[in-house]
Design a protein around this motif. Sequence first.
Motif, mmCIF file in Angstrom:
data_model
loop_
_atom_site.group_PDB
_atom_site.id
_atom_site.type_symbol
_atom_site.label_atom_id
_atom_site.label_comp_id
_atom_site.label_asym_id
_atom_site.label_seq_id
_atom_site.Cartn_x
_atom_site.Cartn_y
_atom_site.Cartn_z
ATOM 1 N N LYS A 91 20.188 3.749 8.464
ATOM 2 C CA LYS A 91 19.169 2.441 8.887
ATOM 3 C C LYS A 91 19.159 2.440 10.357
ATOM 4 O O LYS A 91 20.118 3.037 10.914
ATOM 5 C CB LYS A 91 20.072 1.274 8.363
ATOM 6 N N ALA A 92 18.235 2.126 10.710
ATOM 7 C CA ALA A 92 17.952 1.854 12.111
ATOM 8 C C ALA A 92 17.740 0.498 12.746
ATOM 9 O O ALA A 92 17.127 -0.372 12.062
ATOM 10 C CB ALA A 92 16.543 2.574 12.638
ATOM 11 N N TYR A 93 18.467 0.151 13.873
ATOM 12 C CA TYR A 93 18.449 -1.237 14.267
ATOM 13 C C TYR A 93 18.169 -1.424 15.768
ATOM 14 O O TYR A 93 18.506 -0.580 16.800
ATOM 15 C CB TYR A 93 19.853 -1.670 14.151
ATOM 16 N N PHE A 94 17.190 -2.292 16.072
ATOM 17 C CA PHE A 94 16.703 -2.802 17.234
ATOM 18 C C PHE A 94 17.913 -3.395 17.943
ATOM 19 O O PHE A 94 18.294 -4.537 17.251
ATOM 20 C CB PHE A 94 15.380 -3.382 17.177
ATOM 21 N N VAL A 95 18.299 -3.426 19.212
ATOM 22 C CA VAL A 95 19.363 -4.197 19.771
ATOM 23 C C VAL A 95 18.340 -5.448 20.469
ATOM 24 O O VAL A 95 17.645 -5.335 21.110
ATOM 25 C CB VAL A 95 20.098 -3.692 21.200
ATOM 26 N N ASP A 96 18.903 -6.504 19.818
ATOM 27 C CA ASP A 96 17.789 -7.808 20.113
ATOM 28 C C ASP A 96 18.574 -8.781 21.104
ATOM 29 O O ASP A 96 19.838 -8.248 21.303
ATOM 30 C CB ASP A 96 17.458 -8.522 18.958
ATOM 31 N N SER A 97 17.916 -9.779 21.488
ATOM 32 C CA SER A 97 18.543 -10.694 22.340
ATOM 33 C C SER A 97 20.113 -11.406 21.765
ATOM 34 O O SER A 97 21.007 -11.547 22.596
ATOM 35 C CB SER A 97 17.855 -12.022 22.558
ATOM 36 N N PHE A 98 20.034 -11.650 20.562
ATOM 37 C CA PHE A 98 21.114 -12.142 19.709
ATOM 38 C C PHE A 98 21.325 -11.226 18.662
ATOM 39 O O PHE A 98 20.685 -11.448 17.684
ATOM 40 C CB PHE A 98 21.162 -13.609 19.623
ATOM 41 N N GLY A 99 22.123 -10.279 18.592
ATOM 42 C CA GLY A 99 22.124 -9.169 17.319
ATOM 43 C C GLY A 99 21.380 -8.214 17.310
ATOM 44 O O GLY A 99 20.891 -7.929 18.255
ATOM 45 N N PHE A 100 21.078 -7.815 15.797
ATOM 46 C CA PHE A 100 20.107 -6.547 15.751
ATOM 47 C C PHE A 100 19.042 -6.777 14.751
ATOM 48 O O PHE A 100 19.472 -7.733 13.734
ATOM 49 C CB PHE A 100 21.269 -5.643 15.025
ATOM 50 N N SER A 132 21.756 -2.061 25.471
ATOM 51 C CA SER A 132 21.040 -3.096 25.856
ATOM 52 C C SER A 132 19.935 -3.508 24.763
ATOM 53 O O SER A 132 19.374 -2.856 24.119
ATOM 54 C CB SER A 132 20.329 -3.060 27.306
ATOM 55 N N ILE A 133 18.963 -4.698 25.269
ATOM 56 C CA ILE A 133 18.077 -5.186 24.519
ATOM 57 C C ILE A 133 16.919 -3.827 24.262
ATOM 58 O O ILE A 133 16.633 -3.378 25.453
ATOM 59 C CB ILE A 133 17.335 -6.448 24.927
ATOM 60 N N SER A 134 16.247 -3.697 23.156
ATOM 61 C CA SER A 134 15.312 -2.701 23.205
ATOM 62 C C SER A 134 15.878 -1.402 22.555
ATOM 63 O O SER A 134 15.109 -0.254 22.313
ATOM 64 C CB SER A 134 14.150 -2.488 24.185
ATOM 65 N N ASP A 135 17.237 -1.060 22.923
ATOM 66 C CA ASP A 135 17.812 0.137 22.295
ATOM 67 C C ASP A 135 17.788 0.185 20.854
ATOM 68 O O ASP A 135 17.828 -0.880 20.219
ATOM 69 C CB ASP A 135 19.239 0.429 23.024
ATOM 70 N N ILE A 136 18.008 1.520 20.312
ATOM 71 C CA ILE A 136 18.041 1.621 19.027
ATOM 72 C C ILE A 136 19.498 2.195 18.603
ATOM 73 O O ILE A 136 19.833 3.380 18.993
ATOM 74 C CB ILE A 136 16.999 2.609 18.421
ATOM 75 N N VAL A 137 19.974 1.683 17.639
ATOM 76 C CA VAL A 137 21.193 2.264 16.782
ATOM 77 C C VAL A 137 20.801 2.627 15.702
ATOM 78 O O VAL A 137 20.450 1.863 14.867
ATOM 79 C CB VAL A 137 22.401 1.362 16.635
ATOM 80 N N VAL A 138 21.102 3.837 15.201
ATOM 81 C CA VAL A 138 20.771 4.559 13.965
ATOM 82 C C VAL A 138 22.068 4.732 13.217
ATOM 83 O O VAL A 138 22.885 5.415 14.065
ATOM 84 C CB VAL A 138 20.168 5.878 13.850
ATOM 85 N N MET A 139 22.439 4.079 12.073
ATOM 86 C CA MET A 139 23.690 4.456 11.349
ATOM 87 C C MET A 139 23.647 5.037 10.152
ATOM 88 O O MET A 139 22.622 4.937 9.353
ATOM 89 C CB MET A 139 24.267 3.167 11.287
ATOM 90 N N ASN A 140 24.347 6.186 9.969
ATOM 91 C CA ASN A 140 24.407 6.945 8.488
ATOM 92 C C ASN A 140 25.652 6.322 8.022
ATOM 93 O O ASN A 140 26.888 7.121 8.468
ATOM 94 C CB ASN A 140 24.209 8.422 8.781
ATOM 95 N N ARG A 141 25.845 5.553 6.989
ATOM 96 C CA ARG A 141 27.062 5.207 6.014
ATOM 97 C C ARG A 141 27.052 5.861 4.808
ATOM 98 O O ARG A 141 26.266 5.181 3.947
ATOM 99 C CB ARG A 141 27.173 3.922 6.315
ATOM 100 N N GLU A 142 27.662 6.702 4.403
ATOM 101 C CA GLU A 142 27.901 7.124 2.986
ATOM 102 C C GLU A 142 26.336 7.838 2.706
ATOM 103 O O GLU A 142 26.000 7.695 1.536
ATOM 104 C CB GLU A 142 28.585 6.007 2.212
ATOM 105 N N GLY A 143 25.689 8.374 3.587
ATOM 106 C CA GLY A 143 24.206 9.056 3.333
ATOM 107 C C GLY A 143 23.164 7.967 3.388
ATOM 108 O O GLY A 143 22.040 8.232 3.204
ATOM 109 N N GLU A 144 23.572 6.459 3.521
ATOM 110 C CA GLU A 144 22.484 5.630 3.687
ATOM 111 C C GLU A 144 22.293 5.399 5.200
ATOM 112 O O GLU A 144 22.945 4.965 5.963
ATOM 113 C CB GLU A 144 23.032 4.259 3.111
#
Length: 168
Positions: free
Chosen positions: A151-160, A137-149
């Motif tokens: 990044k953190a993303y805030f789940v927003d109303s539309f997109g991240f 949901s909105i305000s959740d955070i998804v952290v992704m590690n892709r090939e050692g990079e």
Amino acid sequence: EYVFDSPERGMMVPARRSDISDADEGTFFRMQREEWKNYKNVQAEMDLVPAVTSIKEARLLLMQENSFEIYQVNPETKGREYEYMNFQFVESHNLSVNRGDYSLIYTGSLQEGDTLDLLFERFNIERPEDFRGHSLSISDIVVMNREGEVKAYFVDSFGFQEVPEFLE
């Protein structure tokens, strides 16, 4: 492969990961030498990065594995002021997305082709059985590690919205 000393049988028996959580107190586990070395290296790295609070987080943040984590606001923190609110609300109220306001809810491996949108869909429509949080949901955070990079993303109303401060 894991093995453990079975106190009732007085011998070593093969074990699956699920056996480990069900084992009696006093059971000793053994793991492959390479896995033990990796574990010790991760623990040493965790000591250098105080923000890392668990082995699960360390795996995502410090290893080269393609993986992701889902964080949700802990309602007992200041995060309750922006829980389920969009990023514009956070900014307009001079709030900040603080890692201390969140709890780690889920970790998983990124599959080939996984995107933020696909993860959003998966954790709303086809949630894994072991997922214990609410729908992504909105305000959740998804952290992704892709090939050692990482990044953190805030789940927003539309997109991240990328939120690098979450990783600081």
